[in-house]
Design an enzyme around this catalytic site. Structure first.
Site, short mmCIF file in Angstrom:
data_model
loop_
_atom_site.label_atom_id
_atom_site.label_comp_id
_atom_site.label_asym_id
_atom_site.label_seq_id
_atom_site.Cartn_x
_atom_site.Cartn_y
_atom_site.Cartn_z
N GLU A 41 75.89 20.26 47.86
CA GLU A 41 74.70 19.53 47.21
C GLU A 41 74.80 19.13 45.63
O GLU A 41 74.15 18.32 45.09
CB GLU A 41 73.17 20.37 47.40
CG GLU A 41 73.18 21.69 46.40
CD GLU A 41 74.09 23.09 46.92
OE1 GLU A 41 74.79 22.58 47.81
OE2 GLU A 41 73.82 24.01 46.42
N CYS A 66 76.10 29.33 49.30
CA CYS A 66 76.23 30.18 48.14
C CYS A 66 75.13 31.39 48.48
O CYS A 66 75.19 32.02 49.53
CB CYS A 66 76.29 29.73 47.01
SG CYS A 66 76.90 30.61 45.90
N HIS A 120 78.84 24.68 47.12
CA HIS A 120 77.74 23.85 46.97
C HIS A 120 78.11 22.40 47.27
O HIS A 120 78.05 21.34 46.42
CB HIS A 120 77.07 23.77 45.49
CG HIS A 120 76.79 25.25 44.95
ND1 HIS A 120 75.29 25.71 45.32
CD2 HIS A 120 77.33 26.25 44.40
CE1 HIS A 120 75.35 26.93 44.78
NE2 HIS A 120 76.36 27.28 44.36
N1 GLN Z 1 75.83 35.08 42.71
C1 GLN Z 1 74.67 34.61 43.44
C2 GLN Z 1 74.03 35.83 44.23
O1 GLN Z 1 74.76 36.76 44.62
C3 GLN Z 1 74.95 33.41 44.09
C4 GLN Z 1 75.38 32.07 43.20
C5 GLN Z 1 75.06 30.95 43.76
O2 GLN Z 1 74.21 30.91 44.73
N2 GLN Z 1 75.42 29.84 43.24
O3 GLN Z 1 73.27 35.80 44.59
#
Ligand code: GLN
Length: 186
Positions: free
Chosen positions: A172, A79, A170
């Protein structure tokens, strides 16, 4: 036995450390260039990419990470971590490590869709995985040499370029540790 460093500046790094502990792989919190000395692969967790980018630059950690990646150390970003590995972020000027030749779009499932989970197919994992998406990015450009590992609703949500891996979701946050096992063996 690999020694996995988890970037522990902000975000859900403790969840990655938990997943690693569950599979018996040593995990180490990494905040400074000195913390990098003892590790041989890096996970960048979910979190807030603008904040983490600023802090990485401030502590010299960004430059140190790029150096280790260029020397061949495996990296995995989940993410926010995938955003940090990307070459480009759509419509934004923000610091990234530029280790995956991809362009990402942040919060790509829409601001109103804060989080959801669903089944996603994944190359090499026969039953796929449960993808937990939290304000998740998608990959909107895949450079040469970048392999797509997963698509969800026609969007690219996992990629690999050599020893560098990025996932929009994720693992994790689930008790399925197959991707951590796979990364530990890379
Ligand atoms: N929206 C976050 C970003 O742009 C990422 C979200 C996440 O890691 N769950 O940094």
């Amino acid at each position: 036995m690999p020694n996995v460093g988890v970037i522990s500046i902000q975000g859900d790094f403790e969840k990655h450390l938990h997943s690693l502990a569950q599979i018996g792989v040593p995990g180490n919190e990494v905040r400074t260039p000195d913390d990098l000395a003892g590790v041989d692969r890096i996970i960048i967790p979910g979190g807030e990419s603008t904040t983490v980018g600023k802090l990485m630059q401030r502590f010299g950690l960004g430059a140190a990470l790029i150096e280790r990646a260029q020397a061949g150390m495996p990296f995995w970003g989940t993410c926010m971590g995938m955003i940090m590995l990307a070459a480009e972020v759509e419509d934004r000027e923000q610091f990234t490590l530029n280790l995956l030749d991809i362009t990402v779009r942040r919060n790509a499932f829409g601001p109103q869709v804060h989080s959801f989970e669903d089944h996603v197919d994944f190359v090499g994992l026969s039953e796929g995985v449960t993808g937990v998406f939290i304000r998740a990015p998608i990959v909107t450009r895949v450079g040469e040499g970048v392999e797509v590992l997963s698509r969800y609703r026609d969007q690219v949500v996992a990629v690999r370029q050599g020893a560098r891996l990025g996932t929009s979701f994720h693992p994790e946050l689930t008790e399925d540790h197959r991707l951590h096992e796979w990364f530990a063996k890379l």
